[in-house]
Design a protein around this motif. Structure first.
Motif, PDB file in Angstrom:
ATOM      1  N   ASP A 137      46.865  28.463  37.321  1.00  0.00           N
ATOM      2  CA  ASP A 137      47.814  29.562  37.560  1.00  0.00           C
ATOM      3  C   ASP A 137      48.214  30.232  36.248  1.00  0.00           C
ATOM      4  O   ASP A 137      48.390  31.453  36.195  1.00  0.00           O
ATOM      5  N   TYR A 138      48.348  29.425  35.204  1.00  0.00           N
ATOM      6  CA  TYR A 138      48.702  29.958  33.887  1.00  0.00           C
ATOM      7  C   TYR A 138      47.608  30.890  33.358  1.00  0.00           C
ATOM      8  O   TYR A 138      47.888  31.984  32.856  1.00  0.00           O
ATOM      9  N   LEU A 139      46.356  30.463  33.496  1.00  0.00           N
ATOM     10  CA  LEU A 139      45.236  31.284  33.023  1.00  0.00           C
ATOM     11  C   LEU A 139      45.105  32.584  33.809  1.00  0.00           C
ATOM     12  O   LEU A 139      44.636  33.594  33.278  1.00  0.00           O
ATOM     13  N   ASN A 140      45.539  32.559  35.056  1.00  0.00           N
ATOM     14  CA  ASN A 140      45.308  33.698  35.947  1.00  0.00           C
ATOM     15  C   ASN A 140      46.572  34.498  36.226  1.00  0.00           C
ATOM     16  O   ASN A 140      46.754  35.035  37.325  1.00  0.00           O
ATOM     17  N   ASP A 141      47.432  34.562  35.216  1.00  0.00           N
ATOM     18  CA  ASP A 141      48.588  35.476  35.230  1.00  0.00           C
ATOM     19  C   ASP A 141      49.566  35.228  36.375  1.00  0.00           C
ATOM     20  O   ASP A 141      50.203  36.168  36.866  1.00  0.00           O
ATOM     21  N   LYS A 142      49.721  33.950  36.784  1.00  0.00           N
ATOM     22  CA  LYS A 142      50.708  33.645  37.819  1.00  0.00           C
ATOM     23  C   LYS A 142      52.103  33.402  37.219  1.00  0.00           C
ATOM     24  O   LYS A 142      53.068  33.287  37.949  1.00  0.00           O
ATOM     25  N   PHE A 143      52.171  33.297  35.895  1.00  0.00           N
ATOM     26  CA  PHE A 143      53.447  33.035  35.222  1.00  0.00           C
ATOM     27  C   PHE A 143      53.938  34.318  34.538  1.00  0.00           C
ATOM     28  O   PHE A 143      53.123  35.101  34.025  1.00  0.00           O
TER      29      PHE A 143
ATOM     30  N   PHE B  27      53.811  28.732  24.479  1.00  0.00           N
ATOM     31  CA  PHE B  27      52.563  29.198  25.082  1.00  0.00           C
ATOM     32  C   PHE B  27      52.828  29.914  26.398  1.00  0.00           C
ATOM     33  O   PHE B  27      52.108  30.825  26.777  1.00  0.00           O
ATOM     34  N   GLY B  28      53.871  29.446  27.118  1.00  0.00           N
ATOM     35  CA  GLY B  28      54.176  29.996  28.431  1.00  0.00           C
ATOM     36  C   GLY B  28      53.737  29.103  29.569  1.00  0.00           C
ATOM     37  O   GLY B  28      53.850  29.455  30.740  1.00  0.00           O
ATOM     38  N   LEU B  29      53.244  27.909  29.246  1.00  0.00           N
ATOM     39  CA  LEU B  29      52.728  26.988  30.260  1.00  0.00           C
ATOM     40  C   LEU B  29      53.840  26.331  31.071  1.00  0.00           C
ATOM     41  O   LEU B  29      53.604  25.831  32.165  1.00  0.00           O
TER      42      LEU B  29
ATOM     43  N   TRP C 257      61.950  27.311  32.450  1.00  0.00           N
ATOM     44  CA  TRP C 257      60.852  26.969  31.549  1.00  0.00           C
ATOM     45  C   TRP C 257      60.854  25.479  31.221  1.00  0.00           C
ATOM     46  O   TRP C 257      60.654  25.076  30.090  1.00  0.00           O
ATOM     47  N   ASP C 258      61.068  24.668  32.253  1.00  0.00           N
ATOM     48  CA  ASP C 258      61.118  23.209  32.055  1.00  0.00           C
ATOM     49  C   ASP C 258      59.984  22.490  32.771  1.00  0.00           C
ATOM     50  O   ASP C 258      60.067  21.292  33.037  1.00  0.00           O
ATOM     51  N   GLY C 259      58.906  23.202  33.059  1.00  0.00           N
ATOM     52  CA  GLY C 259      57.799  22.611  33.810  1.00  0.00           C
ATOM     53  C   GLY C 259      57.029  21.545  33.057  1.00  0.00           C
ATOM     54  O   GLY C 259      56.306  20.752  33.668  1.00  0.00           O
ATOM     55  N   CYS C 260      57.149  21.512  31.731  1.00  0.00           N
ATOM     56  CA  CYS C 260      56.471  20.486  30.930  1.00  0.00           C
ATOM     57  C   CYS C 260      57.472  19.596  30.207  1.00  0.00           C
ATOM     58  O   CYS C 260      57.135  18.951  29.202  1.00  0.00           O
TER      59      CYS C 260
END
Length: 475
Positions: A200-206, A286-288, A306-309
């Protein structure tokens, strides 16, 4: 390609890293690790400045920078982290989901354990097995997610909401798989994240256009990471294992020994916390780390999270009053993996305690083959078992509720805080020293207090507690 340059300088014996390591009093591999963790942040800045605008370059950038980082830390030994990636890529093409899960789990755990046998010593080792720990969990989770994707296509109603969020109906390409494995922020020490998040990160979902927002969050985490790194260095210079293994430790007061051990453990854990905060900072940059939206408490507007990681919940960790707080706050992504991919998948056993036992056994095996790992997770099992039963009995009493509603809650909080600090130290000793002779030395100096406190619970303390609570009042 900074890693390659420093590696070449190292082979030429003109690298500044050995000199810097001697100046700060650490080992060269440890300094290499810290340099790599810190380097991920500027790599994230470069990514947004020059790479993010070109969709085709995104994954390639992560592949190149991740492999560069791997070579800098492990040289040609990095091949060990590539082999499992190649295996799961081909096994996914030829095996159905269930069998792919079995092969992935068995192969990666066996590869990791063989690696431990070959490389592990009594000290804290930084070898290719360190990122392989992270890799093992990521690949096991990936195989489960692919299996869940097969179930979802078949309309399987047994999938939970969490399973549906990470399920994959399409296998990753080889380059996507390598980028996922070697993502520069997370390759070395985690945190782990699902391939669905990466895709999703690579494909502009964020919402990566909100750079200003998550840049501030990232910098806050980065500064927290540096603060915890400094606190670790100061703390372990005052409270250290060398003293606990000495004869002098046995000569001090028994209460002092327990408090000293507890404070040692608290500061020792800052080593992991600082690494996770620094890696989380680069993941955010990075935005991940995008984790959906939530309403602002003040104006009700939606704000991005922005706490997914995130791998550590600082407030809960620092103010813990029971061991469940430590589990909830420490190494969160690994605990999430253990819950979703091990504990819940053992539901067929029909016994929660048995599922928890095998989950902890898996985690101990995942850490290594030394006896200290198994003792630490056994300690966790008996502590959590006692805590849950004790709390379920006591929390229902009116006395307990009155205490927490009065000024007695302050001394009660202090006692619970001391309890968690002291017995966190006791339970963590085997994990740190690893070998039997060392943790037995410390435990004998502490008179095996944890086992006296926790082991007799079900047979001695619990019946006595239940008797007095349920004892009928005299007329």
């Amino acid at each position: 390609m900074w890693g390659l340059v420093l590696s070449i300088l190292g082979y030429m014996n003109i690298s500044p890293v050995p000199y810097l390591a001697s100046c700060v009093g650490t080992t060269e591999p440890a300094l290499n690790l810290l340099i790599s963790i810190l380097a991920a942040y500027p790599l994230a800045i470069v990514y947004h400045q020059y790479i993010n605008q070109n969709n085709k370059l995104r994954n390639i950038y992560f592949v190149i920078t991740g492999l560069d980082m791997a070579f800098f830390n492990f040289g040609l030994s990095m091949i060990h982290n590539l082999i499992p990636a190649i295996v799961i890529y081909f096994s996914t093409m030829v095996l159905p989901g269930k069998f792919n899960v079995i092969l992935t789990l068995v192969f990666n755990m066996a590869y990791l354990l063989i690696g431990y046998v070959v490389t592990e010593s009594e000290d804290y080792d930084i070898t290719w097995t360190m990122p392989h720990c992270v890799l093992t969990l990521k690949l096991i989770a990936l195989s489960f997610d692919l299996w869940d994707g097969e179930k979802m296509l078949k309309g399987d109603a047994s999938l939970s909401e969490n399973n549906k969020k990470t399920a994959l109906v399409k296998s990753p390409s080889f380059l996507e798989l390598i980028g996922f494995i070697y993502f520069p922020s997370c390759f070395l020490v985690g945190p782990i994240f699902s391939f669905r998040r990466y895709y999703d990160y690579l494909n502009d979902k964020f919402p990566l256009h909100e750079t200003e927002i998550y840049d501030k969050v990232a910098m806050k985490r980065f500064l927290q990471g540096l603060a915890y790194l400094a606190a670790f260095q100061i703390g372990v210079s005052v409270f250290n294992m060398k003293f606990m293994l000495s004869e002098e430790f046995r000569e001090v007061n028994i209460f002092y020994r327990h408090i000293y051990c507890g404070l040692w453990a608290h500061f020792a854990l800052y080593k992991y916390i600082s690494c996770w905060l620094l890696t989380e900072a680069s993941c955010i940059r990075f935005g991940l780390s995008f984790n959906g939206f939530e309403k602002n408490k003040d104006d009700g507007k939606l704000e991005s999270r922005w706490d997914g990681c995130s791998n550590i919940k600082l407030m809960r960790f620092e103010f813990a009053t029971k061991f469940q707080h430590y589990i909830d706050s420490f190494n969160c992504n690994t605990n999430h993996f253990a819950a979703e991919y091990i504990y819940k998948r053992l539901k067929f056993l029909g016994n929660r305690n048995l599922s928890q036992f095998f989950t902890l056994l898996f985690l101990a095996l995942w850490h290594g083959i030394r006896s200290g790992y198994y003792m630490t997770f056994f300690n966790e099992f008996i502590i959590i078992f006692m805590e849950k039963e004790f709390e379920s009995i006591v929390s229902k009493t009116s006395t307990y509720q009155r205490l927490w509603a009065s000024y007695f809650k302050y001394p009660l909080y202090f006692l619970l805080k001391m309890y968690t600090i002291v017995f966190m130290g006791w339970s963590l000793v085997p994990f740190d020293v690893k070998v039997f002779s060392k943790w037995w030395t410390v435990y004998s100096a502490l008179y095996f207090s944890g086992y006296i406190f926790f082991l007799p619970w079900a047979f001695v303390y619990k019946p006595i507690l239940v008797y007095f609570i349920r004892k009928p009042k005299s007329a």
